[in-house]
Design an enzyme around this catalytic site. Structure first.
Site, PDB file in Angstrom:
ATOM      1  N   ARG A  89       0.815  -1.226   0.000  1.00  0.00           N
ATOM      2  CA  ARG A  89       0.000   0.000   0.000  1.00  0.00           C
ATOM      3  C   ARG A  89       0.837   1.258   0.000  1.00  0.00           C
ATOM      4  O   ARG A  89       0.386   2.317  -0.387  1.00  0.00           O
ATOM      5  CB  ARG A  89      -0.851   0.032   1.259  1.00  0.00           C
ATOM      6  CG  ARG A  89      -1.859  -1.065   1.316  1.00  0.00           C
ATOM      7  CD  ARG A  89      -2.740  -0.843   2.523  1.00  0.00           C
ATOM      8  NE  ARG A  89      -3.772  -1.844   2.554  1.00  0.00           N
ATOM      9  CZ  ARG A  89      -3.923  -2.714   3.541  1.00  0.00           C
ATOM     10  NH1 ARG A  89      -3.119  -2.701   4.569  1.00  0.00           N
ATOM     11  NH2 ARG A  89      -4.890  -3.598   3.499  1.00  0.00           N
TER      12      ARG A  89
ATOM     13  N   HIS B 193       1.674 -27.175  12.255  1.00  0.00           N
ATOM     14  CA  HIS B 193       2.981 -27.838  12.319  1.00  0.00           C
ATOM     15  C   HIS B 193       2.914 -29.190  13.041  1.00  0.00           C
ATOM     16  O   HIS B 193       3.461 -30.183  12.583  1.00  0.00           O
ATOM     17  CB  HIS B 193       4.008 -26.955  13.045  1.00  0.00           C
ATOM     18  CG  HIS B 193       4.091 -25.558  12.502  1.00  0.00           C
ATOM     19  ND1 HIS B 193       3.940 -25.271  11.166  1.00  0.00           N
ATOM     20  CD2 HIS B 193       4.320 -24.366  13.103  1.00  0.00           C
ATOM     21  CE1 HIS B 193       4.069 -23.973  10.987  1.00  0.00           C
ATOM     22  NE2 HIS B 193       4.283 -23.395  12.143  1.00  0.00           N
TER      23      HIS B 193
HETATM   24  C1  BG6 Z   1       5.021 -20.081  13.184  1.00  0.00           C
HETATM   25  C2  BG6 Z   1       4.261 -19.585  14.367  1.00  0.00           C
HETATM   26  O1  BG6 Z   1       4.177 -20.767  12.305  1.00  0.00           O
HETATM   27  O2  BG6 Z   1       6.043 -20.970  13.634  1.00  0.00           O
HETATM   28  C3  BG6 Z   1       5.189 -18.871  15.337  1.00  0.00           C
HETATM   29  O3  BG6 Z   1       3.267 -18.663  13.920  1.00  0.00           O
HETATM   30  C4  BG6 Z   1       6.335 -19.784  15.722  1.00  0.00           C
HETATM   31  O4  BG6 Z   1       4.490 -18.447  16.491  1.00  0.00           O
HETATM   32  C5  BG6 Z   1       6.999 -20.354  14.483  1.00  0.00           C
HETATM   33  O5  BG6 Z   1       7.266 -18.995  16.443  1.00  0.00           O
HETATM   34  C6  BG6 Z   1       8.024 -21.408  14.839  1.00  0.00           C
HETATM   35  O6  BG6 Z   1       8.756 -21.740  13.709  1.00  0.00           O
HETATM   36  P1  BG6 Z   1      10.243 -22.276  13.828  1.00  0.00           P
HETATM   37  O7  BG6 Z   1      10.639 -22.605  12.432  1.00  0.00           O
HETATM   38  O8  BG6 Z   1      11.055 -21.167  14.425  1.00  0.00           O
HETATM   39  O9  BG6 Z   1      10.186 -23.469  14.737  1.00  0.00           O
END
Ligand code: BG6
Length: 499
Positions: free
Chosen positions: A46, A247
């Site tokens: 934007r 995840h």
């Molecule tokens: C993200 C979450 O999907 O994954 C975050 O929104 C989290 O809150 C992150 O910190 C963790 O990812 P990684 O790769 O650092 O384990």
């Protein structure tokens, strides 16, 4: 036939994702010669600014966030592909202007270019942006012999099952599943990709991967970070939506799936979906504990309580920690519990999958109290696998000690495996959906998490001290079954890596 021009469009190009992850990933790909000569990157946001200004900011970000040393000549080559275009996302008419902009830079009708739309925007805007792209003739269903058009976007895929379905049907009104690339960056982690090889290419592990030999499985996703600058989003999400729904469900389904017919994306996903459905079928016992971090010391520094972080609602009941027990209603996993826990501001950053094996069926050495065998899959940090087993301590008596055998990924393969976004950008351009999430995975993961979310309304939220392993109630949850959490620890090879 002349190669089509390819245009990669980043919506939300002034945001964190673009600057920290996407632009540095493009730099890596430029260095690895993975970008087509005809690729242009159109950065859209934007804010009022010129291409020259944006190129300068992009260069600064790449220098700052690139994990590899930046070669200025290559950086210049990459930056010359980048254009900035200002667009108010809600302005429907603006999208016709975007189409003309693409024609200007590519020298082709925009519909004749290969188009990838990377929507780094809040999920509430995704349907709107996509609908406007459709009206401007930029997004359309794939037709045979026509250049491709794909979208990629990150979680959250909705706030619950209902909103996820709404979002999905608005996307499916414009595109087909084969054009949709839902990102779960955990899928691109090397040790996660390694799970299928570990399980199905090793005859010493594959036959033992079931209820006959496995006592239980633990999955831990622990972070030392707090909510950082994402308080507004996080306070509405919480640990269950932020990490468990995506995840952790991905990790769980890869660990528990049966052998796929082939390693084709769809065959693998079909097996993963079967696991998610069997979890839902087994029902949720309500066995869980939730918590929120209070103040404490993390990595030697005093940190504030969640409740006093910026943008957090007064008296917020949002969970920053969740631990729970799930079962899988299948022949392979009958009576094998899966314990999952995730939290912010914990003692260490660590993602691990732990397979705890049963004792041997006859207790020949039971007097010497051998420990259960264990396989620790370290997703991060210290990527690798450790096998724990029992050995005899030298001497006349039978004394048993628990010993370890390590596979250190970086010691063997070097430190330079592609980072998540480097791999994901490559795959979306190559049209490979293996590491992306299919709709039925999202849908079935929500079916599980929706039920869990209903349960937490009845639960007490326990405040835990930052820098610990979370609330004591999580220990009680697993102790009830005569088990305990396996604490992440630094493997012996960490020293070799200088970490
Ligand atoms: C993200 C979450 O999907 O994954 C975050 O929104 C989290 O809150 C992150 O910190 C963790 O990812 P990684 O790769 O650092 O384990």
């Amino acid at each position: 036939m002349k190669e089509c021009n390819c245009v990669f469009l980043i919506f939300g190009a002034t945001g964190d994702l673009a600057h920290r992850k996407l632009l540095p990933a493009f730099y890596f790909m430029e260095r690895e010669n993975q970008l087509k000569d005809s690729l242009s990157i159109v950065c859209i946001a934007r804010k009022e600014k010129t291409t020259e200004q944006y190129r300068k900011e992009a260069s600064d970000s790449i220098r700052k966030f690139s994990r590899i040393k930046v070669d200025e000549r290559l950086l210049e080559k990459l930056v010359s592909r980048i254009y900035y275009h200002r667009l108010e996302f809600s302005d429907k008419k603006g999208y016709a202007g975007l189409s003309r902009f693409i024609e200007k830079i590519s020298g082709q009708k925009s519909g004749n270019c290969e188009r990838i739309f990377c929507l780094a925007v809040p999920y509430s805007l995704i349907s709107h942006v996509l609908g406007s792209l459709k009206n401007a003739g930029l997004a359309e269903r794939q037709k045979k012999g026509k250049p491709y058009c794909r979208i990629m976007f990150e979680k959250p895929f909705g706030h619950d099952l209902k909103s996820a379905k709404e979002l999905n049907s608005s996307i499916m009104n414009v595109l087909d599943e084969k054009q949709i690339y839902r990102i779960d960056h955990y899928m691109a982690k090397e040790l996660v990709q390694n799970l299928l090889v570990l399980r199905f290419a090793n005859s010493i592990f594959e036959p033992l991967w079931n209820r006959d030999y496995i006592d239980h499985i633990q999955i831990t996703v622990a972070e030392t970070l707090g909510v950082e600058s994402r308080g507004e989003y996080y306070d509405k999400a919480g640990a269950l939506r932020d990490v468990m729904q995506n995840h952790m469900m991905q990790l769980l389904s890869l660990v528990a799936m049966g052998a796929p017919k082939s390693i084709d994306a769809d065959d693998v996903k079909n097996e993963k979906v079967k696991v998610l459905k069997s979890i839902a079928k087994s029902g949720f016992s309500g066995n869980m504990a939730i918590g929120q971090y209070g103040e404490g010391i993390v990595e030697g520094k005093k940190v504030a309580a969640y409740a006093s972080e910026p943008e957090i609602r007064k008296n917020s009941g949002t969970e920053t920690y969740a631990a729970l027990k799930l079962g899988i209603a299948s022949k392979m996993w009958k009576n094998v519990p899966f314990y999952l826990r995730t939290g912010k501001r914990l003692k260490d950053k660590s993602t691990e999958i732990i397979i705890v094996y049963k004792h041997t069926p006859f207790g020949l050495f039971s007097k010497a109290s051998p420990e259960k065998n264990m396989m620790v899959i370290r997703v991060q940090p210290y990527e690798g696998i450790t096998l724990q087993f029992n050995a005899k301590v030298p001497g006349n008596k039978v004394i048993i000690d628990n010993v370890e055998m390590d596979f250190c990924h970086e010691c063997k393969f070097g430190p330079n495996s592609p980072e998540a976004y480097e791999r994901l950008l490559y795959d979306v351009m190559a049209g490979d959906q293996t590491l992306f999430t299919r709709w039925d995975e999202v849908e079935n993961a929500w079916k599980i998490v929706d039920v869990i979310l209903k349960n937490i309304k009845k639960l007490k939220l326990h405040i835990y001290e930052a820098g610990t392993w979370g609330p004591k109630e999580a220990d009680k949850l697993i102790a009830k079954d005569g088990r305990k959490w396996v604490e992440p620890k630094r493997p012996a090879y960490a020293e070799q890596l200088g970490k």
